[in-house]
Design an enzyme around this catalytic site. Structure first.
Site, PDB file in Angstrom:
ATOM      1  N   GLY A  14       0.828  -1.217   0.000  1.00 41.78           N
ATOM      2  CA  GLY A  14       0.000   0.000   0.000  1.00 41.78           C
ATOM      3  C   GLY A  14       0.850   1.249   0.000  1.00 41.78           C
ATOM      4  N   ALA A  15       1.990   1.180  -0.719  1.00 47.38           N
ATOM      5  CA  ALA A  15       2.963   2.283  -0.664  1.00 47.38           C
ATOM      6  C   ALA A  15       2.657   3.393  -1.668  1.00 47.38           C
ATOM      7  CB  ALA A  15       4.371   1.740  -0.904  1.00 47.38           C
ATOM      8  N   SER A  16       1.599   3.230  -2.479  1.00 48.61           N
ATOM      9  CA  SER A  16       1.369   4.227  -3.542  1.00 48.61           C
ATOM     10  C   SER A  16       0.823   5.548  -3.015  1.00 48.61           C
ATOM     11  CB  SER A  16       0.440   3.655  -4.622  1.00 48.61           C
ATOM     12  OG  SER A  16      -0.812   3.303  -4.084  1.00 48.61           O
ATOM     13  N   ARG A  17       0.244   5.529  -1.817  1.00 51.68           N
ATOM     14  CA  ARG A  17      -0.279   6.792  -1.259  1.00 51.68           C
ATOM     15  C   ARG A  17      -0.515   6.633   0.247  1.00 51.68           C
ATOM     16  NH1 ARG A  17      -4.589   4.469  -4.209  1.00 51.68           N
ATOM     17  NH2 ARG A  17      -6.264   3.827  -2.817  1.00 51.68           N
ATOM     18  N   ASP A  64      -1.425  -7.182  -7.166  1.00 51.03           N
ATOM     19  CA  ASP A  64      -2.690  -7.142  -6.436  1.00 51.03           C
ATOM     20  C   ASP A  64      -2.586  -8.126  -5.269  1.00 51.03           C
ATOM     21  OD1 ASP A  64      -5.253  -7.396  -5.468  1.00 51.03           O
ATOM     22  OD2 ASP A  64      -6.199  -7.503  -7.439  1.00 51.03           O
ATOM     23  N   ASN A  91       0.453  -3.118   5.191  1.00 54.51           N
ATOM     24  CA  ASN A  91      -0.296  -1.871   5.385  1.00 54.51           C
ATOM     25  C   ASN A  91      -1.497  -1.729   4.441  1.00 54.51           C
ATOM     26  OD1 ASN A  91      -0.624   1.235   5.847  1.00 54.51           O
ATOM     27  ND2 ASN A  91      -0.176   1.008   3.656  1.00 54.51           N
ATOM     28  N   SER A 143      -6.451  -1.349  12.989  1.00 59.49           N
ATOM     29  CA  SER A 143      -7.268  -0.122  13.073  1.00 59.49           C
ATOM     30  C   SER A 143      -7.953  -0.101  14.429  1.00 59.49           C
ATOM     31  CB  SER A 143      -8.320  -0.149  11.968  1.00 59.49           C
ATOM     32  OG  SER A 143      -9.319   0.817  12.213  1.00 59.49           O
ATOM     33  N   TYR A 156     -14.628  -4.892   7.612  1.00 53.70           N
ATOM     34  CA  TYR A 156     -13.353  -4.211   7.903  1.00 53.70           C
ATOM     35  C   TYR A 156     -12.901  -4.490   9.347  1.00 53.70           C
ATOM     36  CZ  TYR A 156     -10.111  -0.170   8.143  1.00 53.70           C
ATOM     37  OH  TYR A 156      -9.011   0.652   8.286  1.00 53.70           O
ATOM     38  N   ALA A 158     -13.802  -6.981  11.258  1.00 52.59           N
ATOM     39  CA  ALA A 158     -13.455  -8.401  11.415  1.00 52.59           C
ATOM     40  C   ALA A 158     -12.045  -8.660  10.880  1.00 52.59           C
ATOM     41  CB  ALA A 158     -14.475  -9.270  10.676  1.00 52.59           C
ATOM     42  N   LYS A 160      -9.590  -6.421  10.559  1.00 48.50           N
ATOM     43  CA  LYS A 160      -8.588  -5.721  11.375  1.00 48.50           C
ATOM     44  C   LYS A 160      -8.421  -6.385  12.741  1.00 48.50           C
ATOM     45  CE  LYS A 160      -7.430  -2.497   8.431  1.00 48.50           C
ATOM     46  NZ  LYS A 160      -6.072  -2.501   7.863  1.00 48.50           N
TER      47      LYS A 160
HETATM   48  P1  NDP Z   1      -5.398   4.624   1.227  1.00 48.87           P
HETATM   49  O1  NDP Z   1      -6.735   4.259   0.674  1.00 48.87           O
HETATM   50  O2  NDP Z   1      -4.955   6.032   1.164  1.00 48.87           O
HETATM   51  O3  NDP Z   1      -4.274   3.698   0.547  1.00 48.87           O
HETATM   52  C1  NDP Z   1      -4.457   2.313   0.453  1.00 48.87           C
HETATM   53  C2  NDP Z   1      -3.230   1.689  -0.160  1.00 48.87           C
HETATM   54  O4  NDP Z   1      -3.439   0.265  -0.289  1.00 48.87           O
HETATM   55  C3  NDP Z   1      -2.915   2.224  -1.537  1.00 48.87           C
HETATM   56  O5  NDP Z   1      -1.522   2.324  -1.695  1.00 48.87           O
HETATM   57  C4  NDP Z   1      -3.478   1.149  -2.442  1.00 48.87           C
HETATM   58  O6  NDP Z   1      -2.774   1.157  -3.666  1.00 48.87           O
HETATM   59  C5  NDP Z   1      -3.182  -0.118  -1.638  1.00 48.87           C
HETATM   60  N1  NDP Z   1      -4.052  -1.227  -2.007  1.00 48.87           N
HETATM   61  C6  NDP Z   1      -5.398  -1.315  -1.844  1.00 48.87           C
HETATM   62  N2  NDP Z   1      -5.835  -2.477  -2.345  1.00 48.87           N
HETATM   63  C7  NDP Z   1      -4.757  -3.135  -2.830  1.00 48.87           C
HETATM   64  C8  NDP Z   1      -4.585  -4.378  -3.497  1.00 48.87           C
HETATM   65  N3  NDP Z   1      -5.610  -5.198  -3.757  1.00 48.87           N
HETATM   66  N4  NDP Z   1      -3.347  -4.747  -3.851  1.00 48.87           N
HETATM   67  C9  NDP Z   1      -2.280  -3.930  -3.624  1.00 48.87           C
HETATM   68  N5  NDP Z   1      -2.385  -2.749  -2.991  1.00 48.87           N
HETATM   69  C10 NDP Z   1      -3.614  -2.352  -2.617  1.00 48.87           C
HETATM   70  O7  NDP Z   1      -5.420   4.082   2.728  1.00 48.87           O
HETATM   71  P2  NDP Z   1      -4.672   4.632   4.032  1.00 48.87           P
HETATM   72  O8  NDP Z   1      -3.301   5.047   3.720  1.00 48.87           O
HETATM   73  O9  NDP Z   1      -5.585   5.547   4.723  1.00 48.87           O
HETATM   74  O10 NDP Z   1      -4.642   3.293   4.916  1.00 48.87           O
HETATM   75  C11 NDP Z   1      -3.516   2.429   4.968  1.00 48.87           C
HETATM   76  C12 NDP Z   1      -3.810   1.326   5.993  1.00 48.87           C
HETATM   77  O11 NDP Z   1      -4.105   1.923   7.258  1.00 48.87           O
HETATM   78  C13 NDP Z   1      -5.035   0.479   5.629  1.00 48.87           C
HETATM   79  O12 NDP Z   1      -4.815  -0.860   5.996  1.00 48.87           O
HETATM   80  C14 NDP Z   1      -6.136   1.069   6.482  1.00 48.87           C
HETATM   81  O13 NDP Z   1      -7.144   0.144   6.749  1.00 48.87           O
HETATM   82  C15 NDP Z   1      -5.347   1.447   7.727  1.00 48.87           C
HETATM   83  N6  NDP Z   1      -5.998   2.463   8.530  1.00 48.87           N
HETATM   84  C16 NDP Z   1      -6.247   3.718   8.029  1.00 48.87           C
HETATM   85  C17 NDP Z   1      -6.869   4.667   8.828  1.00 48.87           C
HETATM   86  C18 NDP Z   1      -7.165   6.049   8.334  1.00 48.87           C
HETATM   87  O14 NDP Z   1      -7.794   6.816   9.100  1.00 48.87           O
HETATM   88  N7  NDP Z   1      -6.748   6.453   7.164  1.00 48.87           N
HETATM   89  C19 NDP Z   1      -7.280   4.357  10.203  1.00 48.87           C
HETATM   90  C20 NDP Z   1      -6.968   3.020  10.624  1.00 48.87           C
HETATM   91  C21 NDP Z   1      -6.354   2.118   9.815  1.00 48.87           C
HETATM   92  P3  NDP Z   1      -3.429   0.860  -5.105  1.00 48.87           P
HETATM   93  O15 NDP Z   1      -4.817   1.410  -5.092  1.00 48.87           O
HETATM   94  O16 NDP Z   1      -2.497   1.541  -6.042  1.00 48.87           O
HETATM   95  O17 NDP Z   1      -3.387  -0.629  -5.242  1.00 48.87           O
END
Ligand code: NDP
Length: 249
Positions: A14-17, A64, A91, A143, A156, A158, A160
């Site tokens: 999940g490093a893209s953003r 993915d 992440n 979370s 979600y 369940a 987490k």
């Molecule tokens: P974002 O939605 O901003 O980013 C999610 C990241 O996960 C993106 O880089 C996305 O990249 C990647 N991702 C999603 N699905 C896939 C997939 N199938 N395969 C590969 N990569 C995937 O989320 P956050 O940064 O806000 O959250 C990061 C983590 O922290 C999550 O696990 C979230 O549940 C947790 N969290 C966040 C909170 C918040 O308030 N923001 C609170 C508590 C927990 P791409 O789409 O390019 O694949």
């Protein structure tokens, strides 16, 4: 084999953003070679360039993570290429919110596969390489919804919550091999995931918090940096709640 033998190899999903991007930047700043995982290759290539411009090291692994077989192969490829894996940060995560009584099987399965099964698959694939090096730092990003539950997030919460059980079990199974496994449970963090929440919801949660602001991705990255550091070898099986003091309210 990688020519970069001086840096610890850290995989961040999940490093893209959002939070994952901040974690990757922080670990790279701390001298790790960061393997950047997400589906969108463009943002990962941009991040790699940003890290390298700052004198760090990174590589891109676009895949993915909800495709278990493909993801496991990709992790095995990292171990083959670099000769080791030292740090794994699970992440990446998604939400498909809705009341439990109206939730479809598809939305349940997609969230469980993406947020929970992927972590198990990655740990199973990475642990072999970590065991060889008798060193490993695994972090699962859970979370506060997984700690306390949250209406509208049965799938979600369940997933987490499942990560917390997975974390403790892996800590027990692999502790003797020099591998730690911990969870971090963020509260409300300002990212794309929370961007569409109504302002009154954000104000409401901020009032509940001891620290009167939403969290930043960097707040979580700082916690990950410590938990994955070499010096954190006696910390395992724990859930670090990084929520500005929200859950204790
Ligand atoms: P974002 O939605 O901003 O980013 C999610 C990241 O996960 C993106 O880089 C996305 O990249 C990647 N991702 C999603 N699905 C896939 C997939 N199938 N395969 C590969 N990569 C995937 O989320 P956050 O940064 O806000 O959250 C990061 C983590 O922290 C999550 O696990 C979230 O549940 C947790 N969290 C966040 C909170 C918040 O308030 N923001 C609170 C508590 C927990 P791409 O789409 O390019 O694949």
């Amino acid at each position: 084999m990688s020519t970069d033998t001086t840096r610890r190899i850290a995989i961040v999903t999940g490093a893209s953003r959002g939070i994952g991007k901040a974690i990757a930047l922080r670990l790279a700043k701390d001298g790790r070679h960061v393997v950047l995982v997400a589906r969108s290759e463009g943002p990962l290539n941009d991040l790699k360039a940003q890290i390298e411009a700052a004198g760090g090291a990174a590589s891109v692994l676009a895949c993915d993570i909800s495709d278990a077989a493909g993801f496991a192969k990709a992790i095995e490829g990292v171990a083959e290429k670099h000769g080791r894996i030292d740090v794994l940060v699970n992440n990446a995560g998604i939400t498909k919110d809705g009341l439990a009584l109206r939730m479809s099987d598809e939305d349940w399965d997609l969230v469980l596969d993406t947020n929970l099964k992927s972590a198990f698959v990655a740990i199973r694939a990475a642990a072999r390489a970590m065991m060889k090096g008798r060193f490993g730092r695994i972090v699962n990003i859970s979370s506060t919804s997984g700690v306390a539950g949250n209406a509208g997030q049965a799938n979600y919460a369940a997933a987490k919550s499942g990560l917390l059980g997975l974390t403790k079990t892996i800590a027990k199974e692999l502790g003797g091999k020099g591998i730690t496994c911990n969870a971090i449970a963020p509260g409300f963090i300002e990212t794309d995931m929370t961007a569409n929440l109504p302002a009154e919801v954000k104000e409401g949660v901020t009032k509940l918090m001891a620290i009167k602001r939403l969290g930043t991705p960097e707040d979580i990255a700082a916690a990950v940096a410590y938990v994955t550091s070499d010096e954190a070898g006696f910390l395992t099986g724990q859930t670090l709640v990084v929520d500005g003091g929200m859950l204790m309210a």
